[in-house]
Scaffold this motif. Structure first.
Motif, short mmCIF file in Angstrom:
data_model
loop_
_atom_site.label_atom_id
_atom_site.label_comp_id
_atom_site.label_asym_id
_atom_site.label_seq_id
_atom_site.Cartn_x
_atom_site.Cartn_y
_atom_site.Cartn_z
N ALA A 117 7.49 -10.39 5.61
CA ALA A 117 6.44 -9.91 4.71
C ALA A 117 7.00 -8.93 3.69
CB ALA A 117 5.32 -9.27 5.53
N PHE A 118 7.89 -8.07 4.14
CA PHE A 118 8.54 -7.11 3.24
C PHE A 118 9.34 -7.82 2.16
CE2 PHE A 118 12.61 -4.99 2.35
CZ PHE A 118 12.16 -3.86 1.69
N ALA A 119 10.11 -8.83 2.55
CA ALA A 119 10.95 -9.55 1.59
C ALA A 119 10.10 -10.24 0.53
CB ALA A 119 11.82 -10.56 2.32
N GLN A 120 9.00 -10.85 0.95
CA GLN A 120 8.15 -11.55 -0.02
C GLN A 120 7.41 -10.55 -0.91
OE1 GLN A 120 7.14 -15.54 0.46
NE2 GLN A 120 6.54 -15.21 2.59
N GLY A 121 7.03 -9.41 -0.32
CA GLY A 121 6.41 -8.38 -1.15
C GLY A 121 7.36 -7.85 -2.22
N MET A 122 8.63 -7.68 -1.85
CA MET A 122 9.60 -7.19 -2.82
C MET A 122 9.87 -8.21 -3.92
SD MET A 122 10.14 -4.14 -2.02
CE MET A 122 11.47 -3.75 -3.17
N LEU A 123 9.73 -9.50 -3.61
CA LEU A 123 9.85 -10.51 -4.67
C LEU A 123 8.76 -10.32 -5.72
CD1 LEU A 123 10.67 -13.78 -2.66
CD2 LEU A 123 12.21 -12.45 -4.11
N LEU A 124 7.56 -9.98 -5.25
CA LEU A 124 6.48 -9.74 -6.20
C LEU A 124 6.68 -8.45 -6.98
CD1 LEU A 124 3.80 -10.83 -7.27
CD2 LEU A 124 2.64 -9.55 -5.45
N VAL A 125 7.36 -7.48 -6.37
CA VAL A 125 7.64 -6.22 -7.06
C VAL A 125 8.48 -6.47 -8.31
CG1 VAL A 125 8.91 -4.03 -6.84
CG2 VAL A 125 7.39 -4.78 -5.01
N THR A 136 10.79 3.93 -11.48
CA THR A 136 12.08 4.58 -11.36
C THR A 136 12.73 4.17 -10.05
OG1 THR A 136 11.17 6.53 -10.26
CG2 THR A 136 11.19 6.54 -12.68
N ALA A 137 14.00 4.56 -9.88
CA ALA A 137 14.69 4.24 -8.63
C ALA A 137 14.00 4.89 -7.44
CB ALA A 137 16.15 4.68 -8.72
N ALA A 138 13.52 6.12 -7.63
CA ALA A 138 12.82 6.82 -6.55
C ALA A 138 11.51 6.12 -6.21
CB ALA A 138 12.56 8.26 -6.94
N GLN A 139 10.77 5.68 -7.23
CA GLN A 139 9.52 4.95 -6.98
C GLN A 139 9.78 3.63 -6.28
OE1 GLN A 139 7.99 5.19 -11.16
NE2 GLN A 139 6.03 5.62 -10.16
N LEU A 140 10.84 2.95 -6.69
CA LEU A 140 11.16 1.66 -6.07
C LEU A 140 11.51 1.84 -4.60
CD1 LEU A 140 11.48 -1.34 -6.65
CD2 LEU A 140 13.88 -0.92 -7.21
N ALA A 141 12.28 2.88 -4.28
CA ALA A 141 12.62 3.15 -2.89
C ALA A 141 11.38 3.51 -2.08
CB ALA A 141 13.66 4.27 -2.81
N SER A 214 -1.71 3.74 -0.34
CA SER A 214 -0.32 4.21 -0.39
C SER A 214 0.46 3.48 -1.47
CB SER A 214 0.34 4.02 0.98
OG SER A 214 0.39 2.64 1.34
N MET A 215 0.21 2.19 -1.64
CA MET A 215 0.89 1.44 -2.70
C MET A 215 0.37 1.83 -4.07
SD MET A 215 1.56 -2.37 -1.10
CE MET A 215 -0.10 -2.68 -0.51
N GLN A 216 -0.93 2.10 -4.18
CA GLN A 216 -1.48 2.54 -5.46
C GLN A 216 -0.90 3.87 -5.89
OE1 GLN A 216 -5.65 2.42 -4.40
NE2 GLN A 216 -5.98 0.53 -5.55
N HIS A 217 -0.71 4.78 -4.94
CA HIS A 217 -0.13 6.08 -5.27
C HIS A 217 1.28 5.93 -5.85
CE1 HIS A 217 -2.83 9.30 -4.08
NE2 HIS A 217 -3.18 8.62 -3.01
N VAL A 218 2.09 5.09 -5.23
CA VAL A 218 3.47 4.94 -5.67
C VAL A 218 3.54 4.21 -7.01
CG1 VAL A 218 5.72 3.98 -5.11
CG2 VAL A 218 4.35 5.02 -3.31
N LEU A 219 2.75 3.15 -7.15
CA LEU A 219 2.80 2.36 -8.37
C LEU A 219 2.15 3.07 -9.55
CD1 LEU A 219 1.91 -1.19 -7.00
CD2 LEU A 219 3.98 -0.62 -8.26
#
Length: 263
Positions: A117-125, A136-141, A214-219
């Motif tokens: 699930a993580f791998a497919q989510g990162m594809l959408l990222v 940014t790199a920090a946001q992506l991490a 949590s995803m809304q906060h980071v994005l």
């Protein structure tokens, strides 16, 4: 510790290898939410304005975190289906009677599903810059960590339901009745601020609302498109507690089944 981590790694590897050999699962888990996002987001377009936003963003941007959560949800459902098939074939019976702690196999299976699930989510990222998110790199991490936490939580929940199911048809019915409404009422389609009072209470009690938050906060650190239900620490704490509760439930069910098989 070796008795826990060796079976956990073995089942994690098995889950990943099986997934890579079934390309239809990749297309279904990623393609369906992506099409849903494009069609629904493009259909509503700029007619949507989230309460609390600056009015300069359209529905594609607002719906993007919800689509990430939907990708995780679809992958978790497919991973849970494989658990039912393994039980029918007798694979899990042999795993449960093995002289190893039950934590290892269950951890390997859930981590395997969460990894997928993580791998497919990162594809959408990778599409985030196309809809106006400059990470940014920090946001992506941070986003990677949040996605994995959500993936583990949803996967554990799916596995907790799968332990009780005897057929894939019954599991699909339960998922349509439980998981999909949880996603609908997480704030993925509409913000809690614009909902009726009773629905806001439902959304507040829904653990997926905090995973989405949590995803809304980071994005969306500047809250341009939405106002998450709670602060980032609260969203992370609730999501982590939800993941732990789901894992403990799945573990208890596995223990009960093991005891019944031994009897």
């Amino acid at each position: 510790m070796r008795d826990i981590f060796l079976p956990a790694f073995t089942l994690w590897q098995r889950e990943v290898v099986h997934f890579l050999r079934q390309r239809s699962r990749v297309a279904a888990a990623l393609g369906t939410p992506l099409i849903f996002w494009l069609f629904l987001g493009s259909g509503l377009g700029s007619s949507f304005r989230a309460a609390g936003g600056d009015g300069g963003q359209g529905y594609l941007e607002y719906f993007y975190p919800g689509t990430l959560l939907l990708v995780i949800l679809f992958t978790a459902i497919f991973s849970s289906l494989s658990l039912i098939e393994d039980r029918k074939e007798g694979f899990w019976l042999s795993v449960l009677v093995a002289p190893v702690p039950r934590t290892g196999p269950l951890l390997g299976k859930t981590l395997g599903g969460a990894t997928l699930a993580f791998a497919q989510g990162m594809l959408l990222v990778a599409l985030a810059p196309l809809v106006g998110f400059s990470l940014t790199a920090a946001q992506l991490a941070a986003l990677a960590g949040v996605i994995f936490l959500n993936a583990f939580a949803v996967t554990c929940l799916g596995f907790a339901f799968a332990w009780r199911m005897e057929s894939t048809q019954g599991f699909h019915g339960v998922m349509n009745m439980v998981l999909f409404p949880m996603w609908l009422l997480s704030g993925a389609l509409f913000p809690a601020s614009g909902a009726s009072s009773w629905m806001r209470w439902v959304m507040t009690l829904n653990p997926l609302s905090y995973g989405l938050g949590s995803m809304q906060h980071v994005l969306d650190a500047e809250a341009r498109i939405s106002t998450p239900l709670a602060s980032l620490p609260v969203c992370l704490a609730v999501t982590a507690g939800f993941a732990l509760a789901a894992f403990v439930t799945a573990y208890a069910l596995a223990q009960r089944q093991s005891a019944g098989s031994a009897a």
